[in-house]
Enzyme design. Structure first.
Site, mmCIF file in Angstrom:
data_model
loop_
_atom_site.group_PDB
_atom_site.id
_atom_site.type_symbol
_atom_site.label_atom_id
_atom_site.label_comp_id
_atom_site.label_asym_id
_atom_site.label_seq_id
_atom_site.Cartn_x
_atom_site.Cartn_y
_atom_site.Cartn_z
ATOM 1 N N ASN A 1 0.788 -1.237 0.000
ATOM 2 C CA ASN A 1 0.000 0.000 0.000
ATOM 3 C C ASN A 1 0.817 1.282 0.000
ATOM 4 O OD1 ASN A 1 -2.419 -1.244 -0.207
ATOM 5 N ND2 ASN A 1 -2.984 -1.063 1.943
ATOM 6 N N GLU B 1 -2.910 -0.623 -7.747
ATOM 7 C CA GLU B 1 -4.293 -0.764 -7.282
ATOM 8 C C GLU B 1 -4.915 0.634 -7.266
ATOM 9 O OE1 GLU B 1 -5.517 -3.286 -3.681
ATOM 10 O OE2 GLU B 1 -5.513 -1.256 -2.876
ATOM 11 N N TRP C 1 -10.217 -7.610 11.828
ATOM 12 C CA TRP C 1 -9.451 -7.282 10.621
ATOM 13 C C TRP C 1 -7.960 -7.373 10.934
ATOM 14 C CZ3 TRP C 1 -6.483 -2.528 10.221
ATOM 15 C CH2 TRP C 1 -5.694 -2.495 9.042
ATOM 16 N N ASP D 1 -7.831 -11.695 -4.071
ATOM 17 C CA ASP D 1 -7.683 -10.581 -3.131
ATOM 18 C C ASP D 1 -7.846 -11.084 -1.694
ATOM 19 O OD1 ASP D 1 -7.474 -7.866 -2.329
ATOM 20 O OD2 ASP D 1 -9.660 -7.741 -2.185
ATOM 21 N N HIS E 1 -1.296 2.361 9.393
ATOM 22 C CA HIS E 1 -2.345 2.483 8.366
ATOM 23 C C HIS E 1 -2.930 3.887 8.471
ATOM 24 C CE1 HIS E 1 -5.784 1.389 5.832
ATOM 25 N NE2 HIS E 1 -5.311 0.166 5.644
ATOM 26 N N SER F 1 2.668 -2.013 5.062
ATOM 27 C CA SER F 1 3.681 -3.077 5.219
ATOM 28 C C SER F 1 5.048 -2.605 4.736
ATOM 29 C CB SER F 1 3.251 -4.316 4.438
ATOM 30 O OG SER F 1 3.135 -4.030 3.048
HETATM 31 O O1 SFD Z 1 -5.417 -3.633 2.541
HETATM 32 C C1 SFD Z 1 5.501 -9.595 19.905
HETATM 33 N N1 SFD Z 1 -1.777 -4.125 6.077
HETATM 34 C C2 SFD Z 1 -1.515 -3.784 4.752
HETATM 35 N N2 SFD Z 1 -0.351 -3.258 4.306
HETATM 36 C C3 SFD Z 1 -0.061 -3.204 2.967
HETATM 37 O O2 SFD Z 1 1.016 -2.732 2.582
HETATM 38 N N3 SFD Z 1 -0.952 -3.697 2.046
HETATM 39 C C4 SFD Z 1 -2.178 -4.219 2.392
HETATM 40 O O3 SFD Z 1 -2.911 -4.724 1.563
HETATM 41 C C5 SFD Z 1 -2.538 -4.091 3.782
HETATM 42 N N4 SFD Z 1 -3.806 -4.537 4.268
HETATM 43 C C6 SFD Z 1 -3.772 -5.356 5.389
HETATM 44 C C7 SFD Z 1 -2.785 -5.086 6.377
HETATM 45 C C8 SFD Z 1 -2.823 -5.832 7.564
HETATM 46 C C9 SFD Z 1 -3.797 -6.843 7.711
HETATM 47 C C10 SFD Z 1 -3.828 -7.608 8.996
HETATM 48 C C11 SFD Z 1 -4.711 -7.121 6.680
HETATM 49 C C12 SFD Z 1 -4.691 -6.386 5.528
HETATM 50 C C13 SFD Z 1 -5.698 -8.211 6.833
HETATM 51 C C14 SFD Z 1 -0.992 -3.459 7.121
HETATM 52 C C15 SFD Z 1 0.403 -4.033 7.379
HETATM 53 O O4 SFD Z 1 0.335 -5.401 7.540
HETATM 54 C C16 SFD Z 1 1.012 -3.358 8.615
HETATM 55 O O5 SFD Z 1 1.075 -1.988 8.337
HETATM 56 C C17 SFD Z 1 2.417 -3.853 8.979
HETATM 57 O O6 SFD Z 1 2.456 -5.246 9.096
HETATM 58 C C18 SFD Z 1 2.891 -3.225 10.303
HETATM 59 O O7 SFD Z 1 4.169 -3.716 10.605
HETATM 60 P P1 SFD Z 1 4.697 -3.899 12.136
HETATM 61 O O8 SFD Z 1 6.034 -4.507 12.062
HETATM 62 O O9 SFD Z 1 4.500 -2.638 12.880
HETATM 63 O O10 SFD Z 1 3.638 -4.927 12.780
HETATM 64 P P2 SFD Z 1 3.499 -6.500 12.482
HETATM 65 O O11 SFD Z 1 3.908 -6.816 11.093
HETATM 66 O O12 SFD Z 1 2.102 -6.867 12.855
HETATM 67 O O13 SFD Z 1 4.531 -7.189 13.499
HETATM 68 C C19 SFD Z 1 4.358 -7.176 14.896
HETATM 69 C C20 SFD Z 1 5.322 -8.208 15.459
HETATM 70 O O14 SFD Z 1 5.373 -8.113 16.882
HETATM 71 C C21 SFD Z 1 5.269 -9.423 17.445
HETATM 72 N N5 SFD Z 1 4.783 -9.230 18.808
HETATM 73 N N6 SFD Z 1 6.692 -10.221 19.993
HETATM 74 C C22 SFD Z 1 7.174 -10.444 21.244
HETATM 75 N N7 SFD Z 1 6.514 -10.062 22.378
HETATM 76 C C23 SFD Z 1 5.310 -9.439 22.307
HETATM 77 N N8 SFD Z 1 4.697 -9.033 23.447
HETATM 78 C C24 SFD Z 1 4.751 -9.188 21.019
HETATM 79 N N9 SFD Z 1 3.606 -8.592 20.585
HETATM 80 C C25 SFD Z 1 3.641 -8.626 19.234
HETATM 81 C C26 SFD Z 1 4.361 -10.166 16.490
HETATM 82 O O15 SFD Z 1 4.442 -11.564 16.603
HETATM 83 C C27 SFD Z 1 4.925 -9.667 15.154
HETATM 84 O O16 SFD Z 1 6.074 -10.374 14.815
HETATM 85 S S1 SFD Z 1 -5.163 -3.602 3.933
HETATM 86 O O17 SFD Z 1 -6.278 -4.102 4.680
HETATM 87 O O18 SFD Z 1 -4.810 -2.285 4.355
HETATM 88 P P1 AMP Z 2 -8.030 -0.884 2.732
HETATM 89 O O1 AMP Z 2 -8.250 -2.137 1.974
HETATM 90 O O2 AMP Z 2 -9.290 -0.181 3.118
HETATM 91 O O3 AMP Z 2 -7.087 -1.051 3.866
HETATM 92 O O4 AMP Z 2 -7.308 0.130 1.732
HETATM 93 C C1 AMP Z 2 -6.133 -0.184 1.048
HETATM 94 C C2 AMP Z 2 -5.570 1.116 0.508
HETATM 95 O O5 AMP Z 2 -6.539 1.741 -0.322
HETATM 96 C C3 AMP Z 2 -5.221 2.134 1.571
HETATM 97 O O6 AMP Z 2 -4.110 2.860 1.098
HETATM 98 C C4 AMP Z 2 -6.449 3.011 1.643
HETATM 99 O O7 AMP Z 2 -6.153 4.304 2.114
HETATM 100 C C5 AMP Z 2 -6.898 3.030 0.191
HETATM 101 N N1 AMP Z 2 -8.347 3.172 0.016
HETATM 102 C C6 AMP Z 2 -9.318 2.307 0.400
HETATM 103 N N2 AMP Z 2 -10.537 2.742 0.050
HETATM 104 C C7 AMP Z 2 -10.357 3.917 -0.571
HETATM 105 C C8 AMP Z 2 -11.236 4.875 -1.166
HETATM 106 N N3 AMP Z 2 -12.554 4.700 -1.197
HETATM 107 N N4 AMP Z 2 -10.679 5.974 -1.720
HETATM 108 C C9 AMP Z 2 -9.344 6.161 -1.701
HETATM 109 N N5 AMP Z 2 -8.474 5.312 -1.155
HETATM 110 C C10 AMP Z 2 -8.961 4.202 -0.591
#
Ligand code: SFD
Ligand code: AMP
Length: 628
Positions: free
Chosen positions: A62, A126, A216, A350, A387, A438
């Site tokens: 993203n 995307e 989520w 997806d 996010h 990510s």
């Molecule tokens: O579309 C301990 N995210 C998305 N990012 C994207 O780039 N594209 C996407 O398509 C994304 N989408 C999405 C995303 C996340 C999820 C769950 C879904 C869909 C379903 C967001 C990214 O994943 C997110 O921004 C990054 O992963 C954040 O990275 P970071 O490193 O801050 O968090 P992490 O990867 O979750 O890792 C955390 C680690 O900590 C560990 N941990 N270890 C030891 N002791 C403890 N007490 C701990 N607590 C946690 C975990 O095990 C892990 O290793 S979309 O929906 O937006």
């Molecule tokens: P999401 O699946 O909602 O986590 O969104 C994935 C990426 O698309 C993120 O960068 C969001 O900010 C962006 N996004 C989702 N929905 C919209 C929307 N309706 N308009 C613009 N950006 C969006």
């Protein structure tokens, strides 16, 4: 407790967490550590291959800015993030990440992640900032590079980091325990990089009964980043900026691909498009109401207004979006059939790439997305700095990105270091730098790790650890095992007991408080001073009962501490919503007693936990050069 061994590990840089930010940190730290003869150790509560938010994979990257490709300028990205967060952003941090994020993406590709390309070999977007991937194995690919860089001897898996190890005001490492064997771990370090992810299940989820636990964001990210940094005395920022994503209902499938790639609309129960019928409402949230894309919280808000008026359910018009794309091929029946197959498989991929449960729910409900619309809804609040939320530690920006106006406020020596020297934060752990996702989390891990190694070089003294502090922490952390052992069998049902509380029951209480008083799903995300103060009052009782948490085994011991971590995240949240005397993100939360935005609150609301007290601080928002 008697049969619990203690193991000590001494290192220079300790990376806690094994997710995207930690894996980025591992790769970069290994490089700089080798040059300087230093040791790097990484600890994860799970197995790095599939831990964290990317465990199931993802279907898009993203954050890809395309700076070198000339697709966008840095200012384009800074404006996007500033507007999406209604003005509250640290542009120095956003720029710090944005200038490195593309190189993280290129590394992913080099390591074997398939990024979609078109006939000309260009990345398939995307949306403007997002790239499509075949990302089922995204985390495995990224973890492999981290493991190769550090070597498995320096990686500790299935160790739950519970507390920072302090010597007075100085952080000298971290303590935790194995969730598989009776071992208490003491990690001594010169510098600690916190990457323990965000917080889920602080609020009551929509899922209940047989769906309980589905969310989520990953339920195993339980607020450990916030807890660790708060307890270490770090200043925190944007603790009020929760994220509420709109998701496919009940299995929480993301919507980004549908809105951006498939160009779908969402409509209410009367077939109205709330983005059109409610457009006038955006006037109330200027200047952000007029920007494109409409900020995420305002998109939520327009939808919630429909829901609150009883105009639900809300549907993603998947059938219409697919038909619109396929229509262009109508003249050629063979081409049309092929395109429909392609769209159908993209729709399923997806979810199969990142939220398998949504694909299972579709299958279970006989949903064919090309034939029928699917319900969407606003999810419960999450704490996630990566996010469209912004919560996390208040960290220093890099020196070269400061202006004369920002330097004194935003810079204190090492890039992405918290206010406690030697603690660095990345990903969900660091605040006010939203929209890193990510790829940006990985890049921030790399930036912070390089700076953390520089810190170790500049501060070579071995950490001094007070054994009595370690002994006290060990006794406190393992106490729930003793509590259970002492009292079990007294009640006819071990889950309900006058002498102790099990972590699940504790979590239910926390979630009920947050849901009803801090603006959760059942309260339509609305709250007020009176409600928040009542919530704090009830949290006091919960904190008292935390002393009585009980654990029958190691797994439940982890659950106990996960919920203590959540409770601290909850308190930071309530206190900061109370502190900010306005409503700035109406689709995330709405304070009914302070309903609009106020100019004097174009500012950061920060908090620090110091000597047992919460200190609230207002800090100015200062943007970096408009010419960037
Ligand atoms: O579309 C301990 N995210 C998305 N990012 C994207 O780039 N594209 C996407 O398509 C994304 N989408 C999405 C995303 C996340 C999820 C769950 C879904 C869909 C379903 C967001 C990214 O994943 C997110 O921004 C990054 O992963 C954040 O990275 P970071 O490193 O801050 O968090 P992490 O990867 O979750 O890792 C955390 C680690 O900590 C560990 N941990 N270890 C030891 N002791 C403890 N007490 C701990 N607590 C946690 C975990 O095990 C892990 O290793 S979309 O929906 O937006
Ligand atoms: P999401 O699946 O909602 O986590 O969104 C994935 C990426 O698309 C993120 O960068 C969001 O900010 C962006 N996004 C989702 N929905 C919209 C929307 N309706 N308009 C613009 N950006 C969006």
């Amino acid at each position: 407790m008697a049969d619990f061994q203690t193991k000590e590990v001494s290192t220079d840089l300790l990376i806690i967490g094994g997710g995207m930010a930690a894996c980025g940190a591992a790769v970069e730290a290994a490089y700089w550590a080798k040059k300087n003869g230093l040791k790097v150790t990484l600890v994860d509560k799970a197995a790095v291959d599939r831990s964290g938010a990317v465990a199931m994979g993802l279907s898009a990257i993203n954050q890809y800015v395309g700076l070198k490709d000339g697709e966008n300028t840095m200012r384009d990205y800074l404006d996007y993030v500033r507007n999406d967060l209604m003005g509250i952003t640290r542009e120095d941090l956003v720029a710090s990440i944005a200038r490195h994020v593309d190189s993280s993406v290129h590394l992913f590709e080099k390591w074997g992640l398939p990024i979609w390309t078109d006939e000309e070999g260009k990345y398939v977007h995307e949306g403007r900032w997002q790239l499509m991937i075949n990302g089922e194995s995204y985390k495995v690919v990224v973890a492999e590079a981290a493991k190769n860089a550090l070597g498995m001897d320096n990686i500790y898996e299935r160790i739950f980091i519970t507390e920072p190890l302090m010597n007075g005001d100085k952080c000298v490492g971290a303590v935790g325990f194995s969730v598989r064997e009776n071992v208490f771990y003491v990690f001594k370090a010169k510098s600690v990089l916190v990457a323990l992810g965000g917080a889920v299940h602080v609020f009551k989820p929509r899922s209940s009964g047989e769906g309980l636990g589905r969310a989520w964001y990953p339920p195993w990210n339980s607020g450990s980043s916030a807890y660790f940094t708060l307890k270490a005395g770090c200043e925190m920022t944007c603790q009020e900026v929760r994220f509420i994503p709109v998701r496919f209902k009940d299995a929480y499938g993301p919507v980004g691909a549908w809105f951006l790639l498939f160009k779908s609309r969402a409509t209410n129960g009367l077939d109205e498009n709330y983005m059109q019928t409610r457009a006038d409402e955006l006037q109330n949230w200027q200047p952000y109401g007029k920007v494109k894309p409409v900020p995420a919280n305002l998109r939520n808000w327009l939808m919630l207004l429909d829901v609150m008026e009883g105009k639900g359910p809300i549907f993603m018009r998947t059938e219409e979006a697919i038909a619109n794309i396929a229509d262009k091929y109508k003249e050629d029946p063979k081409g049309y059939k092929k395109k429909m197959k392609e769209l159908e498989s993209e729709a399923w991929e997806d979810f199969l790439d990142m939220t398998i449960s949504q694909a299972i729910l579709w299958a279970g409900m006989n949903v064919a997305p090309e034939e029928a619309k699917s319900e969407i809804a606003a999810a419960e609040p999450y704490f996630i700095g990566s996010h469209s939320g912004a919560s996390g530690a208040w960290v220093s920006g890099p020196e070269d990105l400061q202006t004369p106006e920002t330097k004194d406020e935003y810079f204190w020596g090492y890039a992405h270091m918290a206010t406690v020297p030697g603690i660095f934060c990345a990903g969900d752990a660091s605040g006010a730098s939203s929209h890193k996702f990510s790829s940006g989390s990985h890049a921030e891990g790399r930036i912070a790790a390089k700076a953390a190694i520089a810190y170790c070089v500049d501060n070579p003294a071995e950490p001094t650890v007070d054994q009595s502090v370690v002994d006290d922490l060990k006794a406190k952390i393992l106490a729930p095992l003793d509590t259970f052992a002492k009292h079990k069998g007294y009640s006819s049902d071990d889950t309900i007991h006058p002498e102790y509380i099990l972590p699940k029951m504790f979590m239910f209480r926390l979630q009920k408080i947050m849901d009803e008083y801090a603006g959760g799903v059942s309260s339509q995300f609305k709250t007020s001073k009176a409600l928040l103060e009542r919530g704090l009052y009830l949290l006091d009782f919960l904190r008292e009962d935390a002393e009585k948490l009980a654990a029958p085994d190691l797994h439940e011991l982890m659950r106990c501490w996960e919920n203590v971590h959540r409770m601290w995240q909850a308190e930071a949240h309530i206190r900061t919503i109370l502190f900010r005397q306005e409503t700035r993100w109406p689709g995330y939360y709405f304070r009914s007693d302070t309903p609009g935005m106020k100019d004097d609150w174009l500012a950061f609301a920060n908090c620090t936990w110091k000597n047992g007290e919460w200190v609230m601080t207002k800090r100015p928002v200062k943007y970096i050069h408009e010419s960037m």
